[in-house]
Motif scaffolding. Structure first.
Motif, short mmCIF file in Angstrom:
data_model
loop_
_atom_site.label_atom_id
_atom_site.label_comp_id
_atom_site.label_asym_id
_atom_site.label_seq_id
_atom_site.Cartn_x
_atom_site.Cartn_y
_atom_site.Cartn_z
N GLY A 61 0.73 -1.11 -0.34
CA GLY A 61 0.60 -0.20 0.12
C GLY A 61 1.03 0.88 -0.31
N PHE A 62 2.14 1.38 0.56
CA PHE A 62 2.82 2.14 0.65
C PHE A 62 3.59 2.32 -0.53
CE2 PHE A 62 7.13 4.03 1.96
CZ PHE A 62 6.80 5.63 2.01
N VAL A 63 4.39 1.35 -0.94
CA VAL A 63 4.45 1.97 -2.25
C VAL A 63 3.54 2.20 -3.27
CG1 VAL A 63 6.03 0.45 -3.99
CG2 VAL A 63 6.25 -0.08 -2.24
N ALA A 64 2.08 2.22 -3.51
CA ALA A 64 1.39 1.94 -4.40
C ALA A 64 1.13 3.52 -4.27
CB ALA A 64 0.13 0.75 -4.51
N LEU A 65 0.99 4.06 -2.90
CA LEU A 65 1.04 5.30 -2.76
C LEU A 65 1.31 6.58 -3.31
CD1 LEU A 65 -1.42 5.07 0.89
CD2 LEU A 65 -1.70 5.85 -1.59
N LEU A 66 3.28 5.72 -2.77
CA LEU A 66 4.23 7.06 -3.42
C LEU A 66 4.25 6.95 -5.47
CD1 LEU A 66 7.08 5.07 -1.22
CD2 LEU A 66 5.88 7.51 -1.59
N HIS A 67 3.56 5.76 -5.91
CA HIS A 67 3.81 6.20 -6.91
C HIS A 67 2.30 6.98 -7.17
CE1 HIS A 67 7.11 3.58 -8.12
NE2 HIS A 67 6.46 3.01 -7.82
N ASP A 68 1.14 6.86 -6.24
CA ASP A 68 0.61 8.62 -6.18
C ASP A 68 0.05 9.86 -6.38
OD1 ASP A 68 -1.21 5.92 -7.14
OD2 ASP A 68 -2.60 5.27 -5.34
N ALA A 69 1.71 9.85 -6.00
CA ALA A 69 2.39 11.00 -5.35
C ALA A 69 1.86 12.25 -5.96
CB ALA A 69 3.29 11.40 -5.58
N SER A 70 1.47 12.29 -7.55
CA SER A 70 1.48 13.58 -8.35
C SER A 70 -0.60 13.33 -8.53
CB SER A 70 2.63 13.62 -9.71
OG SER A 70 2.01 12.32 -10.40
N THR A 71 -0.84 12.42 -8.68
CA THR A 71 -2.35 12.09 -9.31
C THR A 71 -3.74 11.45 -8.17
OG1 THR A 71 -1.78 9.30 -9.15
CG2 THR A 71 -1.28 10.96 -11.70
N GLU A 72 -4.75 10.88 -8.21
CA GLU A 72 -5.06 10.74 -7.30
C GLU A 72 -5.64 9.41 -6.73
OE1 GLU A 72 -9.36 9.65 -8.37
OE2 GLU A 72 -9.18 11.62 -9.26
N ARG A 73 -5.71 8.88 -5.50
CA ARG A 73 -5.51 7.33 -4.97
C ARG A 73 -5.37 7.03 -6.35
NH1 ARG A 73 -8.09 5.81 0.64
NH2 ARG A 73 -8.27 3.41 -1.05
N SER A 74 -4.94 5.24 -6.33
CA SER A 74 -5.22 4.62 -8.07
C SER A 74 -6.15 2.91 -7.48
CB SER A 74 -3.65 4.05 -8.52
OG SER A 74 -2.90 3.77 -7.34
N ARG A 75 -6.11 2.67 -8.13
CA ARG A 75 -6.66 1.38 -7.81
C ARG A 75 -5.51 -0.06 -7.24
NH1 ARG A 75 -10.57 -1.62 -11.29
NH2 ARG A 75 -11.42 0.25 -12.82
N ALA A 76 -4.63 0.60 -8.02
CA ALA A 76 -3.29 -0.25 -6.27
C ALA A 76 -3.65 -0.08 -5.29
CB ALA A 76 -2.63 -0.56 -7.74
N SER A 77 -3.31 1.61 -4.96
CA SER A 77 -3.51 1.80 -3.87
C SER A 77 -4.45 1.70 -3.05
CB SER A 77 -2.81 3.43 -3.03
OG SER A 77 -3.96 4.10 -3.88
N ALA A 78 -5.79 1.56 -3.60
CA ALA A 78 -6.91 1.36 -2.54
C ALA A 78 -6.95 -0.36 -2.64
CB ALA A 78 -8.62 1.95 -4.01
N PHE A 79 -6.63 -0.80 -3.53
CA PHE A 79 -7.01 -2.64 -3.37
C PHE A 79 -5.49 -3.00 -2.55
CE2 PHE A 79 -4.50 -6.15 -4.91
CZ PHE A 79 -5.55 -7.52 -5.30
N TYR A 80 -4.46 -2.35 -2.39
CA TYR A 80 -3.92 -2.85 -1.37
C TYR A 80 -3.86 -2.25 0.67
CZ TYR A 80 -0.37 -4.53 -4.74
OH TYR A 80 -0.51 -5.66 -5.42
N LEU A 81 -3.57 -0.98 0.03
CA LEU A 81 -4.86 -0.41 1.18
C LEU A 81 -5.87 -1.64 2.09
CD1 LEU A 81 -4.05 3.14 0.33
CD2 LEU A 81 -3.10 1.51 2.54
N GLU A 82 -6.59 -1.58 1.25
CA GLU A 82 -8.18 -2.07 1.49
C GLU A 82 -7.92 -4.17 1.70
OE1 GLU A 82 -11.78 -5.31 -0.33
OE2 GLU A 82 -11.21 -2.75 -1.33
N LEU A 83 -6.94 -4.62 1.24
CA LEU A 83 -6.41 -6.01 1.50
C LEU A 83 -5.03 -5.18 3.74
CD1 LEU A 83 -4.44 -7.40 -1.09
CD2 LEU A 83 -6.70 -8.41 -0.55
#
Length: 86
Positions: free
Chosen positions: A59-81
């Motif tokens: 989730g942390f890595v996915a959020l790092l990659h989302d830094a310039s955009t809104e939350r991605s499907r990947a970060s939402a997925f991992y944070l839900e897990l």
């Protein structure tokens, strides 16, 4: 948690779509990607790194990659897990 195909899920690939049909032409690549997800994040024997820790890192890595955009499907997925495991 079980995911038939994590890449299809994360990319929003719908069954029967042109991209789904293309991915089905590469069964080995598809299988190996899914097995990599399972080996890294949901192994049968997690060992010293608990599932919650694995999901937190993902989730942390996915959020790092989302830094310039809104939350991605990947970060939402991992944070839900992570939320489900925690």
């Amino acid at each position: 948690m079980s995911h038939d195909d994590v890449i299809d899920h994360l990319a929003g690939i719908r069954p029967g779509s042109p991209l789904a049909r293309i991915r089905l032409q590469r069964p080995d690549a598809r299988e190996h990607a899914q097995r990599s997800f399972l080996a890294l994040l949901e192994p049968d024997e997690p060992g010293q790194l608990r599932l919650v820790d694995r999901y937190a890192v993902a989730g942390f890595v996915a959020l790092l990659h989302d830094a310039s955009t809104e939350r991605s499907r990947a970060s939402a997925f991992y944070l839900e897990l992570l939320a489900d495991e925690a």
